[in-house]
Design an enzyme around this catalytic site. Structure first.
Site, PDB file in Angstrom:
ATOM      1  N   SER A   5       3.009   0.917   2.937  1.00 12.21           N
ATOM      2  CA  SER A   5       2.178  -0.002   2.159  1.00 12.21           C
ATOM      3  C   SER A   5       2.048   0.413   0.710  1.00 12.21           C
ATOM      4  O   SER A   5       1.935   1.582   0.383  1.00 12.21           O
ATOM      5  CB  SER A   5       0.782  -0.058   2.774  1.00 12.21           C
ATOM      6  OG  SER A   5      -0.089  -0.760   1.937  1.00 12.21           O
ATOM      7  N   CYS A   6       2.074  -0.574  -0.183  1.00 10.05           N
ATOM      8  CA  CYS A   6       1.604  -0.401  -1.549  1.00 10.05           C
ATOM      9  C   CYS A   6       0.220  -1.026  -1.595  1.00 10.05           C
ATOM     10  O   CYS A   6       0.011  -2.077  -1.010  1.00 10.05           O
ATOM     11  CB  CYS A   6       2.516  -1.130  -2.534  1.00 10.05           C
ATOM     12  SG  CYS A   6       4.162  -0.446  -2.657  1.00 10.05           S
ATOM     13  N   ASP A   7      -0.723  -0.362  -2.253  1.00 10.13           N
ATOM     14  CA  ASP A   7      -2.053  -0.960  -2.291  1.00 10.13           C
ATOM     15  C   ASP A   7      -2.441  -1.312  -3.716  1.00 10.13           C
ATOM     16  O   ASP A   7      -1.824  -0.859  -4.672  1.00 10.13           O
ATOM     17  CB  ASP A   7      -3.111  -0.063  -1.642  1.00 10.13           C
ATOM     18  CG  ASP A   7      -3.317   1.240  -2.397  1.00 10.13           C
ATOM     19  OD1 ASP A   7      -2.610   1.485  -3.383  1.00 10.13           O
ATOM     20  OD2 ASP A   7      -4.199   2.003  -1.999  1.00 10.13           O
ATOM     21  N   GLU A  53       3.787   1.696  -8.724  1.00 12.27           N
ATOM     22  CA  GLU A  53       5.089   1.042  -8.854  1.00 12.27           C
ATOM     23  C   GLU A  53       5.056  -0.054  -9.912  1.00 12.27           C
ATOM     24  O   GLU A  53       6.069  -0.356 -10.542  1.00 12.27           O
ATOM     25  CB  GLU A  53       5.509   0.451  -7.504  1.00 12.27           C
ATOM     26  CG  GLU A  53       5.870   1.525  -6.492  1.00 12.27           C
ATOM     27  CD  GLU A  53       6.381   0.945  -5.189  1.00 12.27           C
ATOM     28  OE1 GLU A  53       5.883  -0.130  -4.796  1.00 12.27           O
ATOM     29  OE2 GLU A  53       7.270   1.552  -4.584  1.00 12.27           O
TER      30      GLU A  53
END
Length: 395
Positions: A5-7, A53
């Site tokens: 996951s990216c949060d 990111e």
């Protein structure tokens, strides 16, 4: 492999944060000198590291980065990650070119390097960056401490997992060409082509093949002159091109920003906060005073450290999924395994997204901003999305 996951989270002081002289800042692996002031940022990031990111700041500067490889060896020593540089550029610069300056100065002082994954698998790379503000954009591509930058003032431009700056170089590391000559990568006579000199790839083939860089460029040009934020989302959702990646490396989160040239209009940043944009909802975020932490898209933190190396150490990989991500995963199981319920769920997701888009278009057209409402804009959108998932999971 389960998607990592990216949060999405926000750090918003009333104005800017003033730090003490001599204070240090802990990035993913190393500490660096802190600066007196930093700007408010909203970030989409892997939960285990400090950087991001992609993200934006309160001045409408946006940065995203890509992994790139070439002739220059990747450094195994822990330094700044490309994702650290994304966050630092956003925290310290109020224009795109100033963000570029921040990144190249830090690159020169601290270098780039270190494992870009959590766990035992080693995965390191150099970085390219797309940096934009309301008036212009810059492409910055690196090879170790060496770099080239291209200014983009009109038209379309994209980056992917390859060097793409060729002969149009507006700024560069002062020793970039001399270093290439010393390595016998460039004879000093031919026109200098950064991608050709610093990459293993044949640039003629690289710019005409069916890789993601070329496919992205084709999709952008297909809509040139009529590109909206919805167009960008369609491109990010495109699976045949490979841009919406599947498999071991998949698209873990997506972001689209609207940066109006009219300073009276707000910058609008859309985030999914969940993997696979084709089956996610783009939710809007607008900077405003007194925004609280975005709890439904903030992953839990873990303080356990290796006492020797002073870095996170776990016997088993911790569950870093934030609340939205957890419900989204359950919803994907329904979409994959129940055609009828899956269609209903996707329809409800698109309906929510369409309503949000209409609301944002109204703001851009009418130039009216309800500050009290936008304080909870992203948080409320996320809660509405979770509510859709819960109703379909329980029914």
């Amino acid at each position: 492999m389960q998607p990592c996951s990216c949060d999405t989270f926000v750090a918003l002081p009333p104005a800017t944060v003033v730090h003490n002289l001599g204070e240090h800042l802990k990035c993913t692996y190393i500490e660096i000198d802190q600066v007196p002031e930093t700007y408010a940022v909203v970030l989409s990031r892997p939960a285990w590291l400090w950087g991001a990111e992609m993200g934006a700041n309160e001045h409408g500067v946006c940065i995203g980065n890509e992994a790139v490889w070439g002739r220059e060896a990747v450094c195994d020593e822990e330094a700044l990650l490309g994702m650290d540089l994304v966050r630092l550029g956003l925290e310290r610069a109020d224009t795109a070119e100033k963000a570029l300056n921040v990144i190249v100065d830090l690159l020169e002082k601290y270098g780039q390097g270190g494992n870009c994954t959590e766990g035992t698998m080693e995965f390191s790379y150099h970085n390219s960056f797309l940096i934009a503000d309301r008036t212009e954009a810059w492409i910055l591509e690196t090879a170790g401490r060496y770099w080239a930058a291209e200014k983009v003032q009109e038209g379309v431009r994209n980056i992917s997992n390859q060097l793409s700056i060729t002969t149009k170089i507006n700024r560069e590391h002062p020793d970039m060409k001399n270093y290439a000559k010393q390595k016998s990568w460039w004879d000093g006579k031919k026109e200098f082509d950064f991608a050709a000199v610093y990459s293993y790839l044949d640039t003629a083939k690289m710019m005409t093949s069916s890789n993601r860089y070329c496919e992205g460029y084709k999709l952008l040009n297909k809509h040139k002159g009529n590109i909206t934020f919805e167009t960008m989302m369609e491109i990010l959702r495109d699976k045949p091109s490979g841009i919406n990646m599947e498999g071991e490396f998949m698209t873990t989160a997506s972001m689209v920003s609207v940066l109006p040239q009219d300073p009276r209009l707000p910058c609008i940043h859309f985030f999914t906060g969940t993997p696979d944009p084709e089956r996610s909802v783009f939710k809007p975020f607008i900077f405003a005073p007194h925004i609280s932490q975005l709890l439904d898209t903030s992953s839990p933190t873990f303080e356990l450290e290796d006492p020797v190396k002073k870095k996170p150490h776990f016997k088993s990989k911790p569950d870093r999924r934030h609340p939205l991500y957890q419900k989204h995963q359950q919803a994907l199981e329904i979409i994959d395994n129940n055609k009828e319920k899956g269609k209903t769920l996707l329809d409800n997701m698109r309906k929510l997204e369409t309503e949000l888009f209409k609301e944002m278009e109204s703001i851009l057209e009418n130039k009216h901003l309800d500050v009290d409402k936008i304080v909870n804009l992203f948080s409320q959108s996320t809660k509405d999305e979770i509510r859709i998932y819960k109703s379909n999971i329980s029914s």
